[in-house]
Design a protein around this motif. Structure first.
Motif, mmCIF file in Angstrom:
data_model
loop_
_atom_site.group_PDB
_atom_site.id
_atom_site.type_symbol
_atom_site.label_atom_id
_atom_site.label_comp_id
_atom_site.label_asym_id
_atom_site.label_seq_id
_atom_site.Cartn_x
_atom_site.Cartn_y
_atom_site.Cartn_z
ATOM 1 N N PHE A 1 0.825 -1.198 0.000
ATOM 2 C CA PHE A 1 0.000 0.000 0.000
ATOM 3 C C PHE A 1 0.863 1.252 0.000
ATOM 4 O O PHE A 1 2.063 1.184 0.172
ATOM 5 C CB PHE A 1 -1.012 0.001 1.151
ATOM 6 N N TYR A 2 0.215 2.373 -0.214
ATOM 7 C CA TYR A 2 0.900 3.661 -0.281
ATOM 8 C C TYR A 2 0.759 4.374 1.055
ATOM 9 O O TYR A 2 -0.343 4.464 1.591
ATOM 10 C CB TYR A 2 0.296 4.527 -1.386
ATOM 11 N N ILE A 3 1.875 4.874 1.569
ATOM 12 C CA ILE A 3 1.830 5.644 2.809
ATOM 13 C C ILE A 3 2.340 7.053 2.530
ATOM 14 O O ILE A 3 3.210 7.244 1.686
ATOM 15 C CB ILE A 3 2.637 4.984 3.945
ATOM 16 N N PRO A 4 1.800 8.023 3.244
ATOM 17 C CA PRO A 4 2.237 9.403 3.012
ATOM 18 C C PRO A 4 3.636 9.640 3.570
ATOM 19 O O PRO A 4 4.045 8.994 4.544
ATOM 20 C CB PRO A 4 1.198 10.233 3.768
ATOM 21 N N ASN A 5 4.369 10.563 2.947
ATOM 22 C CA ASN A 5 5.662 10.959 3.503
ATOM 23 C C ASN A 5 5.443 11.518 4.892
ATOM 24 O O ASN A 5 4.425 12.140 5.160
ATOM 25 C CB ASN A 5 6.329 12.026 2.631
ATOM 26 N N GLY A 6 6.386 11.294 5.764
ATOM 27 C CA GLY A 6 6.281 11.795 7.129
ATOM 28 C C GLY A 6 5.602 10.831 8.074
ATOM 29 O O GLY A 6 5.510 11.112 9.265
ATOM 30 N N ALA A 7 5.105 9.700 7.561
ATOM 31 C CA ALA A 7 4.497 8.707 8.448
ATOM 32 C C ALA A 7 5.577 8.185 9.384
ATOM 33 O O ALA A 7 6.679 7.854 8.950
ATOM 34 C CB ALA A 7 3.892 7.570 7.636
ATOM 35 N N GLU A 8 5.268 8.126 10.665
ATOM 36 C CA GLU A 8 6.283 7.747 11.648
ATOM 37 C C GLU A 8 6.169 6.315 12.127
ATOM 38 O O GLU A 8 7.172 5.670 12.381
ATOM 39 C CB GLU A 8 6.218 8.702 12.835
ATOM 40 N N LYS A 9 4.949 5.812 12.279
ATOM 41 C CA LYS A 9 4.781 4.477 12.843
ATOM 42 C C LYS A 9 3.781 3.665 12.034
ATOM 43 O O LYS A 9 2.726 4.144 11.654
ATOM 44 C CB LYS A 9 4.299 4.563 14.291
ATOM 45 N N ILE A 10 4.155 2.404 11.799
ATOM 46 C CA ILE A 10 3.277 1.436 11.156
ATOM 47 C C ILE A 10 2.868 0.440 12.237
ATOM 48 O O ILE A 10 3.711 -0.087 12.960
ATOM 49 C CB ILE A 10 4.000 0.675 10.019
ATOM 50 N N GLU A 11 1.562 0.182 12.353
ATOM 51 C CA GLU A 11 1.055 -0.758 13.347
ATOM 52 C C GLU A 11 0.548 -2.003 12.632
ATOM 53 O O GLU A 11 -0.163 -1.907 11.632
ATOM 54 C CB GLU A 11 -0.071 -0.117 14.147
ATOM 55 N N ILE A 12 0.926 -3.171 13.160
ATOM 56 C CA ILE A 12 0.510 -4.441 12.573
ATOM 57 C C ILE A 12 -0.159 -5.267 13.663
ATOM 58 O O ILE A 12 0.392 -5.429 14.755
ATOM 59 C CB ILE A 12 1.713 -5.208 11.997
ATOM 60 N N GLY A 13 -1.343 -5.769 13.359
ATOM 61 C CA GLY A 13 -2.070 -6.544 14.348
ATOM 62 C C GLY A 13 -2.849 -7.682 13.715
ATOM 63 O O GLY A 13 -3.176 -7.661 12.526
ATOM 64 N N HIS A 14 -3.125 -8.675 14.532
ATOM 65 C CA HIS A 14 -3.918 -9.825 14.114
ATOM 66 C C HIS A 14 -4.446 -10.492 15.376
ATOM 67 O O HIS A 14 -3.768 -10.498 16.413
ATOM 68 C CB HIS A 14 -3.054 -10.810 13.315
ATOM 69 N N ILE A 15 -5.638 -11.078 15.307
ATOM 70 C CA ILE A 15 -6.215 -11.756 16.459
ATOM 71 C C ILE A 15 -5.284 -12.888 16.895
ATOM 72 O O ILE A 15 -4.821 -13.676 16.088
ATOM 73 C CB ILE A 15 -7.609 -12.305 16.113
ATOM 74 N N GLY A 16 -4.979 -12.953 18.190
ATOM 75 C CA GLY A 16 -4.121 -13.992 18.735
ATOM 76 C C GLY A 16 -2.640 -13.608 18.755
ATOM 77 O O GLY A 16 -1.819 -14.377 19.227
ATOM 78 N N TYR A 17 -2.307 -12.427 18.259
ATOM 79 C CA TYR A 17 -0.925 -11.945 18.223
ATOM 80 C C TYR A 17 -0.837 -10.593 18.920
ATOM 81 O O TYR A 17 -1.790 -9.808 18.903
ATOM 82 C CB TYR A 17 -0.431 -11.788 16.780
ATOM 83 N N LYS A 18 0.311 -10.320 19.470
ATOM 84 C CA LYS A 18 0.554 -9.026 20.088
ATOM 85 C C LYS A 18 0.738 -7.985 18.973
ATOM 86 O O LYS A 18 1.467 -8.216 18.015
ATOM 87 C CB LYS A 18 1.834 -9.095 20.930
ATOM 88 N N THR A 19 0.082 -6.832 19.115
ATOM 89 C CA THR A 19 0.219 -5.757 18.143
ATOM 90 C C THR A 19 1.640 -5.222 18.171
ATOM 91 O O THR A 19 2.211 -5.026 19.240
ATOM 92 C CB THR A 19 -0.782 -4.631 18.439
ATOM 93 N N GLN A 20 2.226 -5.008 16.995
ATOM 94 C CA GLN A 20 3.600 -4.534 16.878
ATOM 95 C C GLN A 20 3.632 -3.174 16.209
ATOM 96 O O GLN A 20 2.885 -2.927 15.277
ATOM 97 C CB GLN A 20 4.434 -5.516 16.038
ATOM 98 N N LEU A 21 4.521 -2.308 16.687
ATOM 99 C CA LEU A 21 4.754 -1.007 16.072
ATOM 100 C C LEU A 21 6.135 -1.007 15.427
ATOM 101 O O LEU A 21 7.094 -1.483 16.021
ATOM 102 C CB LEU A 21 4.708 0.110 17.115
ATOM 103 N N PHE A 22 6.211 -0.457 14.228
ATOM 104 C CA PHE A 22 7.480 -0.341 13.526
ATOM 105 C C PHE A 22 7.673 1.090 13.094
ATOM 106 O O PHE A 22 6.748 1.785 12.812
ATOM 107 C CB PHE A 22 7.512 -1.255 12.294
#
Length: 81
Positions: free
Chosen positions: A60-81
């Protein structure tokens, strides 16, 4: 709680006109290395995001200046990158 591992294909291109970055990768389980289908990937504090496909792959396309990407799924701990 299981951990998600982001196998990142890389930040592929930068479009100077649209000021966005193409972000793509594959979501996999950190211990088993199996893909995680239908994980949620989004830019924090925005409406930009996507769900990974059957193989855990996303793009996907993200805007310039985006600082954090969050990834989550049921049964998994949400991760920030």
């Amino acid at each position: 709680m299981k951990k998600i591992y982001l196998f990142l294909f890389g930040l592929i291109s930068l479009s100077l006109n649209a000021q966005t970055v193409i972000f793509e990768g594959k979501i996999v389980d950190k211990s088993s290395k199996e893909s995680i289908p239908y994980a949620n990937i989004f830019v924090q504090n925005s409406t930009q995001g996507v769900i990974s496909n059957d193989d855990g792959v996303f793009k996907f396309y993200i805007p310039n200046g985006a600082e954090k990407i969050e990834i989550g799924h049921i049964g998994y701990k949400t991760q920030l990158f």
